[in-house]
Design a protein around this motif. Structure first.
Motif, mmCIF file in Angstrom:
data_model
loop_
_atom_site.group_PDB
_atom_site.id
_atom_site.type_symbol
_atom_site.label_atom_id
_atom_site.label_comp_id
_atom_site.label_asym_id
_atom_site.label_seq_id
_atom_site.Cartn_x
_atom_site.Cartn_y
_atom_site.Cartn_z
ATOM 1 N N LEU A 148 -6.516 -2.004 -2.847
ATOM 2 C CA LEU A 148 -6.253 -0.714 -3.486
ATOM 3 C C LEU A 148 -4.990 -0.879 -4.300
ATOM 4 N N SER A 156 0.811 -1.211 0.000
ATOM 5 C CA SER A 156 0.000 0.000 0.000
ATOM 6 C C SER A 156 0.850 1.268 0.000
ATOM 7 N N LYS A 157 0.212 2.377 -0.346
ATOM 8 C CA LYS A 157 0.889 3.666 -0.390
ATOM 9 C C LYS A 157 0.670 4.406 0.921
ATOM 10 N N PHE A 170 -5.766 9.601 -2.373
ATOM 11 C CA PHE A 170 -5.547 8.240 -2.880
ATOM 12 C C PHE A 170 -6.152 8.022 -4.268
ATOM 13 N N ASN A 178 -11.806 0.890 -11.273
ATOM 14 C CA ASN A 178 -12.297 1.107 -9.918
ATOM 15 C C ASN A 178 -13.607 0.354 -9.710
ATOM 16 N N PRO A 202 -2.598 0.671 -7.835
ATOM 17 C CA PRO A 202 -2.454 1.826 -8.718
ATOM 18 C C PRO A 202 -3.157 1.584 -10.050
ATOM 19 N N MET A 255 -5.264 5.522 -7.350
ATOM 20 C CA MET A 255 -5.517 4.146 -6.936
ATOM 21 C C MET A 255 -6.926 3.739 -7.371
#
Ligand SMILES: Nc1nc2c(ncn2[C@@H]2O[C@H](COP(=O)(O)OP(=O)(O)O)[C@@H](O)[C@H]2O)c(=O)[nH]1
Ligand SMILES: [Mg+2]
Length: 408
Positions: A353, A7-8, A322, A395, A355, A328
């Protein structure tokens, strides 16, 4: 629960007293009493915040049993990692104040959420001053400059050697920069994009002037540490003009009141109100025993924040960071295409999630190396389509991976 390792991380930054810790406390507090669901603090200044996204369970008309996220009345809250970074003081890049600590945390962040006191009631060092007397735009420029100068300091030490080694090969320059800056969470694609955006002569880096290097690093900063401005303290009237000016200058600005969000989440946690982060209204619970002060405070938030701005802005700021800055997408992997469940029968258990640009096979690898290795194809459940390994996830996709190996 914790944010997964791929994750970021979002660093919450700014000078002292802008409301960073208030923002962090609000963002990491789940406003409902939910039994054994652990509120996770990783370290004192690390926490789990949540992205808000409409859950797909209503669309597919099923009851879900979330495992790595939460579903509150059709809204999925997906954990993300937040860092409450030490306050920035002037001269951080030269090691002043808590400068080193500040930069060490910025180093780890993939994006920055710059909390500014939009009301202009704290001076450039974070000391309280007359409301409206400080221009928050100065803080925005200041932070950018500190980070660029820090990168410059890291690079300048051996720039001439690096430029000479790169010689005439552009690829060599990219690789050398990558090696030098990897500790700052700067990736190869950030460097490539910054080179594309700059008009410098990449074949002759040894001819770059000091100004040229700073110009390049300014671009690299904006690419590798995309920044959102959380224009805080919108409850104070002097914030309005400042917010407009920051927006007009082309920044991504989300007006917010961290204090109001913290009050709402605390009231939700105590069972006084129904409130899901990001809502445009709060509902007082019928059986809630509110005292006059509580009632007055909640009414004021409803009237002056929620009605006026549409929300407190805290949730919107995290979502924007995000979904827009880091691009994401949220996807729901399932094993059983009929029941949308995993092998234990949990319906829509997880949200990943990833990218934008992540393919079906890359997702398989994120879930499990073995699943990636044995990938055959995937099923896009919404479209009832079989898709190949190069399918780019969108998404809110619900996706089932078909592999040669049976998982147990
Ligand atoms: N008016 C107003 N004050 C706020 C808001 N958010 C935080 N504050 C106040 O600003 C001061 C500094 O907040 P804090 O979170 O400790 O700031 P930090 O130093 O940036 O971590 C405190 O007195 C907070 O109550 C807000 O949305 N509106
Ligand atoms: Mg603080």
């Amino acid at each position: 629960m914790s944010a997964p390792s791929y994750s970021k991380k979002l660093g919450i930054v700014g000078k002292p007293n802008t409301g960073k810790s208030t923002f962090f406390s609000a963002a990491t507090l789940i406003p409902v009493d939910i039994g054994n669901y652990p509120f996770t603090t990783i370290k004192p200044n690390r926490g789990i915040g949540y992205l808000r996204t409409p859950c797909v369970h209503t669309e597919f008309n099923v009851e879900d049993n979330p495992r790595n996220s939460l579903c509150l009345d059709g809204i999925r809250l997906v954990p993300v990692e937040l860092i409450d970074v030490a306050g920035l003081v002037p001269g951080a890049w030269e090691g002043r104040g808590l400068g080193n600590q500040f930069l060490d945390e910025v180093r780890k962040a993939d994006a920055l959420l710059h909390v500014v006191d939009a009301s202009g009631s704290t001076d450039c060092e974070g000391t309280m001053c007359k409301k409206g007397s400080h221009d928050p735009m100065e803080d925005v420029k200041f932070l950018e400059n500190e980070i660029t100068m820090w990168m410059n300091q890291i690079l300048k030490k051996d720039w001439s050697k690096l430029a000479r080694t790169a010689g005439s090969g552009k690829d060599d320059l990219i690789s050398l920069l990558e090696a030098r800056l990897t500790g700052l969470s700067i990736k190869r694609y950030h460097i490539i994009e910054s080179i594309r955006k700059s008009d410098l002569n990449m074949d002759k880096p040894e001819h770059w002037s000091d100004q040229d290097i700073i110009h390049f690093l300014d671009i690299l900063r904006s690419v590798s540490k995309p920044t959102l401005i959380a224009a805080n303290k919108i409850d104070l009237p002097t914030s309005e003009d400042n917010i407009e000016r920051m927006k007009e200058s082309g920044y991504t600005v989300v007006p917010c009141s961290a204090e109001a969000e913290l009050a709402l989440r605390r009231a939700g946690e105590k069972g006084l109100i129904d409130y899901t982060p990001g809502d445009c209204k709060l509902t007082t619970k019928n059986d809630a025993k509110l005292n006059d002060a509580q009632k007055k405070a909640l009414d004021a938030i409803q009237e002056h924040i929620l009605y006026k701005f549409g929300s407190t802005g805290v949730q919107e700021a995290i979502n924007t960071a995000f979904f827009e800055l880091l691009q994401m997408v949220a996807v729901y992997p399932v094993e059983d295409c009929e029941h949308l469940s995993d092998h234990k029968g949990r319906v829509l258990p997880d949200v990943y999630l990833v990218p934008y640009g992540t393919t079906a096979r890359q997702l398989a690898y994120i879930i499990h190396t073995e699943l990636g290795d044995s990938f055959i194809h995937a099923i896009d459940i919404r479209g009832r389509n079989r898709v190949g390994e190069d399918y780019v996830l969108k998404n809110r996709d619900v996706i089932s991976i078909v592999s040669a190996k049976k998982r147990g």
